[in-house]
Structures are given as structure tokens and as C-alpha cells.
Design a protein around this motif. Structure first.
Motif, PDB file in Angstrom:
ATOM      1  N   SER A  63       0.996  -1.242  -0.266  1.00 29.35           N
ATOM      2  CA  SER A  63      -0.084  -0.106  -0.329  1.00 29.35           C
ATOM      3  C   SER A  63       1.006   1.472   0.347  1.00 29.35           C
ATOM      4  O   SER A  63       0.389   1.983  -0.677  1.00 29.35           O
ATOM      5  N   LEU A  64       2.074   1.380   0.756  1.00 34.23           N
ATOM      6  CA  LEU A  64       2.998   2.549   0.663  1.00 34.23           C
ATOM      7  C   LEU A  64       3.653   2.771  -0.563  1.00 34.23           C
ATOM      8  O   LEU A  64       4.004   3.750  -0.777  1.00 34.23           O
ATOM      9  N   LEU A  65       3.764   1.570  -1.512  1.00 33.82           N
ATOM     10  CA  LEU A  65       4.668   1.866  -2.494  1.00 33.82           C
ATOM     11  C   LEU A  65       3.078   1.810  -3.420  1.00 33.82           C
ATOM     12  O   LEU A  65       3.534   2.439  -4.811  1.00 33.82           O
ATOM     13  N   GLY A  66       1.767   2.077  -3.486  1.00 37.92           N
ATOM     14  CA  GLY A  66       0.886   2.407  -4.089  1.00 37.92           C
ATOM     15  C   GLY A  66       0.912   1.581  -4.900  1.00 37.92           C
ATOM     16  O   GLY A  66      -0.161   1.216  -5.825  1.00 37.92           O
ATOM     17  N   ARG A  67       0.617  -0.112  -4.754  1.00 40.04           N
ATOM     18  CA  ARG A  67       0.457  -1.001  -5.179  1.00 40.04           C
ATOM     19  C   ARG A  67      -1.079  -1.920  -4.877  1.00 40.04           C
ATOM     20  O   ARG A  67      -0.991  -1.975  -3.290  1.00 40.04           O
ATOM     21  N   SER A  68      -1.567  -2.770  -5.595  1.00 46.05           N
ATOM     22  CA  SER A  68      -2.748  -3.463  -5.347  1.00 46.05           C
ATOM     23  C   SER A  68      -3.236  -3.929  -5.864  1.00 46.05           C
ATOM     24  O   SER A  68      -2.922  -4.421  -7.027  1.00 46.05           O
TER      25      SER A  68
END
Length: 348
Positions: A63-68
Motif C-alpha cells: 500500500s505504501l508503494l501504491g500497489r494493489s
């Protein structure tokens, strides 16, 4: 308590900041490139539930990396982790598999996958200079945070919510569950008689009627006390985890030994005060860290806590200590008083 330093002040470190030290570059690569998380646990229930701190750290890092990315489960206990609605489509096939040895075997990792194996004996107590993180979920979470090399957003108890809806209480009857099931009766069996005595004292202290549910294993051999002393006795034997989770969610108190079903009760019930009895392992390590999950411990368990020791990993001969302070040394009256105090604190 003996602990290993994290090497950074976690409270003073902003979320997302790079941490000092040497990150695990293979884990960082897996976080950057994975197309799926696989939660794979099939060994022991309690070990699996407490290792969910590692899974939470992985999802927080993504989530911190902007990944889902999609999250799937394998094994009897992997399926207890909430899958949510993470979606995504990625060109690579790398899976990030988090689990125990039996679960990972079910997931059948390939050379393209990254495996994060959760071994409780390797999860040491950590200190960040202000706080000592004793509970297993926090140990796993902070271990992943340190390996990822970035301050993650999570905080105690570092766990996903597995809580169930609780029904309404009539206000007069106190519902207590006692977990008598155990894989190691000689060391962990407190006994239905003692649980029943404790339930009776709880009712007397609070001036309420008591229904006690004895939760036994699949063999259903729990001894029912001949004299329940006014306590209404029910038994549940060999029920599946879904049934037990729903039952625990309706309870006011859950009493049990240091076993997976007691940990499950703490996870799924926001209503119940859960009290575990610890004879062999550290009472501070083998808990969720949730505020309603309490412990009563023998001197041997306290020794394990103070020195962050594991009787299996450290090859200890605890026979003499167990003989001096068996689990039965924790009196039903002390157990009852602990439950009453927890209930009174909640209502105040």
C-alpha cells in the motif's frame, strides 16, 4: 525483558522514511514486482493466527508503494486471513508467498516466487528505544519492516480485524466458554473441573447466572463435572472453526490454555475478555497484543518471558520447573478474579 534493538526510534520516524541498516533486496524486488500475495498456512492454528502480523506488514508495504495486487489463500488456516478486494493486472508471474512450511508446500512455489517463511522460534522480541514489542504479531511485522528498509504505517497490535458480529445479551446470564481442547494434555490441560469452579466464582462475584460452554477437541472426551454448582453446562465437541468463531463472538468471557482456539477467540470476539493460561511458553510472546487478551502464567512461563526464551529452540529441560509449578498451580479463584477485574474495567 531481553530484547534486540531495532536500530531506529520508530515513533519519531515518519511513515515511508528509509530506515538505517541493510534492507533485504530480494524482498524489495518482490514487493516491487509481485503479481499476487499468497497467504499459506496449514500447520498449527495458533502459530498461523499470530503470524498474520507478517502478512499485514506485506500488505502495508505494498500500500505504501501504491500497489494493489490480488491476495489469495492456501491451507486450513491461511483462509482465515481477510482477502479484501485488492485487484490488479501485472505482466510478471512473481508471487509473494507468506506462510508456514506445510502451507508453502501447498502453494507449490516456483523459481519466480518469493517465499517468506514464518517460524515463531526465530521471531525475537524487539525494542525501538521507547517501547518493547513482545507479542508475536508485532515481532513479525517489525521484522518485515526492517527487511523492507522503510517505516511502515502499522501500529500495535499489527493485525487485521477478524472480529465477528456479537449478539445482544439479556444482561442477566453471563456466557463463558472454556477451551479444554489441547494437543498436549500433560502440559496444557487445566481441566473442566477447574474451569467450572472458576465460572461459578465469577457468577458469585458478579451476582449473575452463568452458562459455561466446554469446548473440546474432535475426540469429545472432555470430562463433565458431576457438580456444576448452579452453573449451566453445555458442551461443544469437534466443531469447525467457523462455528467456534461465531460461538466465541457471543461470549462474555473465554478461558483457555495457551492454544490456537484461545487465540482465535481473542481475534474474533470484541465482546469477550479472553484469558489464556501459560505454563510452558512465554505469556508475552504467545498472545495477540489485543487489549482484551490477557494471561495468567506459571513461574516457568514468566522465566521464558523475561529472557525471551523458547523451550524447544533453546533446548531447555523444563521438567523440574513444571513439577514445581504446573498449570494447575493457577487456582480457579485467581482465574475468576482476573476475569471479574477485566469485566469491571470494561464496564467502567
Amino acid at each position: 525483558m531481553l530484547s534486540l534493538p531495532l536500530g531506529y526510534d520508530r515513533e519519531a520516524t515518519p511513515v515511508g522514511e528509509t530506515l538505517p541498516g541493510h534492507p533485504d533486496h530480494e524482498l524489495r524486488r518482490a514487493l516491487d514486482r509481485c503479481a499476487r500475495i499468497v497467504v499459506a498456512f496449514d500447520g498449527k492454528l495458533g502459530d498461523s493466527l499470530l503470524a498474520f502480523g507478517a502478512v499485514t506488514a506485506i500488505t502495508d508495504a505494498l500500500s505504501l508503494l501504491g500497489r494493489s495486487v490480488p491476495l489469495t489463500t492456501r491451507g486450513r488456516y491461511g483462509s482465515l486471513y481477510p482477502t479484501g478486494r485488492m485487484t490488479g493486472s501485472y505482466g510478471c508471474s512473481l508471487r509473494l508467498i507468506v506462510g508456514d512450511e506445510p502451507g508453502i508446500a501447498l502453494a507449490q512455489p516456483t523459481g519466480d516466487d518469493h517465499v517468506l517463511l514464518c517460524r515463531p522460534e526465530e521471531a525475537h522480541c524487539r525494542s525501538d528505544g521507547r517501547r518493547v514489542h513482545t507479542f508475536l504479531p508485532s515481532r513479525y511485522y517489525l521484522g518485515v519492516e526492517e527487511r523492507a528498509g522503510v517505516r511502515l504505517p502499522g501500529g500495535p497490535p499489527f493485525l487485521p480485524s477478524l472480529a465477528r458480529e456479537a449478539g445482544d445479551s439479556d444482561g442477566r446470564t453471563l456466557t463463558i466458554a472454556a477451551v479444554t481442547a489441547t494437543s498436549w494434555p500433560r502440559r496444557k490441560d487445566y481441566g473442566a473441573e477447574r474451569f467450572t469452579m472458576a465460572a461459578r466464582v465469577i457468577g458469585e462475584r458478579l451476582g449473575r447466572r452463568v452458562r459455561l460452554i466446554l469446548v473440546s477437541g474432535r475426540d469429545g472426551t472432555t470430562h463433565r463435572p458431576s457438580d456444576a454448582g448452579g452453573v449451566r453446562l453445555d458442551s461443544v465437541a469437534g466443531a469447525d472453526l467457523e462455528t467456534l468463531a461465531s460461538l466465541f463472538a457471543q461470549c462474555d468471557v473465554v478461558l483457555g490454555n495457551d492454544t490456537g482456539l484461545t487465540h482465535l477467540a481473542a481475534f474474533v470476539s470484541n465482546r469477550a475478555e479472553v484469558i489464556g493460561l501459560y505454563g510452558r511458553h512465554s505469556h508475552s510472546k504467545w498472545r495477540t497484543g489485543l487489549g482484551h487478551h490477557h494471561a495468567l502464567a506459571t513461574p516457568f512461563s514468566e522465566h521464558m518471558h523475561r529472557w525471551d526464551m523458547c523451550p524447544v529452540r533453546d533446548g531447555l529441560d523444563e521438567t523440574a520447573d513444571e513439577q514445581r509449578a504446573p498449570l494447575s498451580a493457577i487456582s480457579p479463584t485467581l482465574l475468576a478474579d482476573t476475569a471479574v477485574l477485566a469485566l469491571e474495567r470494561r464496564s467502567s
